[in-house]
Scaffold this active site. Structure first.
Site, mmCIF file in Angstrom:
data_model
loop_
_atom_site.group_PDB
_atom_site.id
_atom_site.type_symbol
_atom_site.label_atom_id
_atom_site.label_comp_id
_atom_site.label_asym_id
_atom_site.label_seq_id
_atom_site.Cartn_x
_atom_site.Cartn_y
_atom_site.Cartn_z
ATOM 1 N N ARG A 57 3.789 22.002 52.766
ATOM 2 C CA ARG A 57 3.921 23.263 52.045
ATOM 3 C C ARG A 57 3.324 23.099 50.650
ATOM 4 O O ARG A 57 3.817 22.291 49.853
ATOM 5 C CB ARG A 57 5.392 23.666 51.931
ATOM 6 C CG ARG A 57 6.090 23.907 53.276
ATOM 7 C CD ARG A 57 5.670 25.197 53.917
ATOM 8 N NE ARG A 57 6.201 25.361 55.249
ATOM 9 C CZ ARG A 57 7.336 26.018 55.532
ATOM 10 N NH1 ARG A 57 8.039 26.554 54.538
ATOM 11 N NH2 ARG A 57 7.752 26.139 56.775
ATOM 12 N N GLU B 171 3.628 24.489 47.901
ATOM 13 C CA GLU B 171 4.431 25.271 46.966
ATOM 14 C C GLU B 171 4.600 24.462 45.681
ATOM 15 O O GLU B 171 4.816 23.250 45.735
ATOM 16 C CB GLU B 171 5.790 25.597 47.574
ATOM 17 C CG GLU B 171 5.678 26.444 48.844
ATOM 18 C CD GLU B 171 6.983 26.497 49.623
ATOM 19 O OE1 GLU B 171 7.834 25.610 49.402
ATOM 20 O OE2 GLU B 171 7.149 27.402 50.449
ATOM 21 N N ARG C 140 15.353 19.711 45.374
ATOM 22 C CA ARG C 140 15.557 20.060 46.794
ATOM 23 C C ARG C 140 14.266 20.376 47.536
ATOM 24 O O ARG C 140 14.315 20.790 48.685
ATOM 25 C CB ARG C 140 16.507 21.254 46.897
ATOM 26 C CG ARG C 140 17.892 20.991 46.347
ATOM 27 C CD ARG C 140 18.872 22.080 46.691
ATOM 28 N NE ARG C 140 18.455 23.384 46.175
ATOM 29 C CZ ARG C 140 18.089 24.407 46.927
ATOM 30 N NH1 ARG C 140 18.059 24.278 48.238
ATOM 31 N NH2 ARG C 140 17.753 25.553 46.385
ATOM 32 N N HIS C 141 13.112 20.201 46.885
ATOM 33 C CA HIS C 141 11.852 20.577 47.527
ATOM 34 C C HIS C 141 10.871 19.407 47.581
ATOM 35 O O HIS C 141 10.774 18.618 46.642
ATOM 36 C CB HIS C 141 11.192 21.742 46.787
ATOM 37 C CG HIS C 141 11.921 23.043 46.939
ATOM 38 N ND1 HIS C 141 12.926 23.431 46.082
ATOM 39 C CD2 HIS C 141 11.787 24.039 47.851
ATOM 40 C CE1 HIS C 141 13.383 24.623 46.464
ATOM 41 N NE2 HIS C 141 12.709 25.006 47.529
ATOM 42 N N GLU D 32 20.855 26.105 51.126
ATOM 43 C CA GLU D 32 20.206 26.478 52.380
ATOM 44 C C GLU D 32 19.708 25.219 53.076
ATOM 45 O O GLU D 32 19.031 24.382 52.478
ATOM 46 C CB GLU D 32 19.029 27.417 52.129
ATOM 47 C CG GLU D 32 18.292 27.810 53.402
ATOM 48 C CD GLU D 32 17.008 28.563 53.129
ATOM 49 O OE1 GLU D 32 16.190 28.638 54.057
ATOM 50 O OE2 GLU D 32 16.820 29.037 51.991
ATOM 51 N N SER E 280 16.436 27.838 58.534
ATOM 52 C CA SER E 280 16.448 29.221 59.011
ATOM 53 C C SER E 280 15.904 29.274 60.430
ATOM 54 O O SER E 280 15.232 28.356 60.896
ATOM 55 C CB SER E 280 15.611 30.121 58.097
ATOM 56 O OG SER E 280 14.277 29.673 58.057
ATOM 57 N N ARG F 93 16.380 17.207 54.018
ATOM 58 C CA ARG F 93 17.385 18.083 53.408
ATOM 59 C C ARG F 93 18.758 17.853 54.008
ATOM 60 O O ARG F 93 19.757 17.800 53.290
ATOM 61 C CB ARG F 93 16.967 19.548 53.541
ATOM 62 C CG ARG F 93 17.853 20.494 52.760
ATOM 63 C CD ARG F 93 17.247 21.874 52.603
ATOM 64 N NE ARG F 93 16.123 21.896 51.672
ATOM 65 C CZ ARG F 93 15.551 22.995 51.217
ATOM 66 N NH1 ARG F 93 16.011 24.186 51.612
ATOM 67 N NH2 ARG F 93 14.535 22.945 50.382
#
Length: 431
Positions: A213, A215, A221-222, A354, A357, A405
């Site tokens: 990713r 991002e 957390r990323h 989170e 998903s 995670r």
């Protein structure tokens, strides 16, 4: 070369000759006697060096070794109430396999802490620490338990391409690569491919593989590269997918509790084993909870950190948020027939964090194309994917969970980089 790991050296071997190999963890020289702690993957054992028995030269050579030198020791096991694990090894020979440079870039035996960046810069040393190794043994058992649960439920393990021609979810957070004369990207997710496998009749599949990713997050957390556990299953809805997810997660935690008591003790943590089934709460109920606590959420927007904190205070364990607005979910989510403003999507949470998903996917070709257009996507860019829906696509659902995670939560870590051997984030590309 070795006959035993250190953890296998116990009083039942009293009088036997063994050979152990590993790193010099520490040496305490008292003059006529010295105690060397040898460390390997399984633990630490005491090597007792008596000068008059092994000779001055050998005693001097071994006691002058820098910490973290690699040695192999052959000797006799002897019971000792004073020694670690109730035994010591009296060496007949000590072979130096590799002498460490000094000073060390990072301490292993020392209790002095180091900044995370310093640890990651010297990861080859940092990973030698028992408390760091413990994280990855917990991660191993967690994944094994999840994988076993999926296999028990009839899932086939697959592997899909990681070099792709178009965005998985239509976003721009992709790492471009040059693929011969064409542009390509590193895969964000196997989402489209695992759905195609549903059209192929594989029925239930899972994949454990890297995802990328692009991002620009710089949080605890990323990551920009992580291991994703992906699941897809046919002839089911979002409730069926949530059932598989909660059972797989419980299986993973149970495996950790069964196999990693020593590692959990080293880290000083005790994972919470949730009861089945997990609590389900709708998006609208989350908005109401947040509102009661003074956190306003505009309907249709993703839940903010403040809103999730408010909900997490009410439910401090594992739970699902269901029935999300279609506005904030990807194009492939299937809307509810009774109210198409909502989609059959869910998020798995732990308190305010989170985890993952998932959703029941839209398996209806015309509706899928229509949703793509509403999301600002051009269906022509997804023809390889959409063709699979024209020739018999069953209803299907799935999810993806980041291994780092969930390891972070189970192992009680503060930073996701600690659950990654060699993290890749916004600022780190080496080692």
């Amino acid at each position: 070369m070795r006959t035993h790991y250190t953890a296998e050296i116990n009083p039942s071997l009293d009088g036997e000759t063994v050979r152990v190999c590993g790193w010099v963890h520490d040496i305490r020289n008292l003059g006529g006697i010295a105690f060397l702690l040898l460390r390997d993957r399984e633990g630490i054992v005491q090597i007792t060096l008596i000068k008059k028995e092994i000779g001055k030269e050998m005693f001097k050579e071994i006691t002058s070794l820098p910490r973290e030198s690699v040695i192999c020791v052959e000797g006799r096991v002897q019971r000792s109430e004073q020694a670690r694990m109730g035994v010591e090894i009296l060496p007949a020979s000590v072979k130096v396999l590799n002498r460490a440079k000094t000073p060390l870039p990072l301490g292993v035996a020392d209790r002095v802490g180091a900044e995370l960046d310093t640890r990651l810069d010297n990861r080859f040393i940092d990973l030698r620490k028992p408390e760091v190794l413990a994280v990855f043994r917990i991660r191993h058992s967690l994944l094994a338990g999840i994988r076993d649960a999926l296999m028990r439920e009839g899932f086939i393990e697959v592997h899909t391409p990681k070099i792709i021609a178009t965005a998985t979810e239509g976003g721009t957070n992709l790492f471009p690569v040059r693929y011969f004369e064409r542009d390509a990207y590193l895969s964000q997710s196997p989402q489209l491919y695992k759905q195609i496998l549903m059209a192929a009749g594989f029925d239930r599949v899972f994949e454990v593989a890297p995802a990328f990713r692009a991002e620009e997050h710089d949080t605890s957390r990323h990551l920009n590269e992580f291991i994703s556990i992906d699941v897809e299953m046919s002839f089911t809805d979002e409730e069926g997918a949530m059932g598989v997810l909660e059972r797989a997660l419980v299986s993973g935690i149970e495996r950790v509790l069964e196999e990693r008591e020593r590692e959990l003790e080293t880290l000083g943590v005790q994972p919470h084993l949730p009861e089945l089934p997990f609590t389900r709460i709708t998006y609208d109920e989350c908005v109401d909870i947040a509102s009661r606590k003074g956190v306003e959420v505009e309907w249709g927007e993703d839940l903010s950190a403040e809103a999730l904190k408010a909900v997490g205070e009410e439910i401090p364990t594992y739970y699902f948020i269901t029935r999300w607005p279609m506005e904030c979910k990807p194009f492939y989510v299937l809307p509810f027939e009774d109210d198409p403003r909502y989609g059959r999507a869910f998020d798995l949470m732990f308190g305010d964090r989170e985890i993952t998903s998932g959703a029941q996917r839209n398996h209806i070709p015309d509706l899928l194309r229509e949703t793509m257009v509403k999301k600002g996507l051009n269906p022509k860019n997804f023809e390889f994917y959409l063709r699979a829906f024209e020739y018999g696509m069953p209803p299907h659902a799935g999810w993806a969970i980041g291994l780092e995670r969930i390891t972070m939560i189970v192992a009680g870590l503060k930073n996701i980089r600690e659950a990654t051997l060699f993290p890749r984030d916004r600022n780190r590309l080496v080692p």
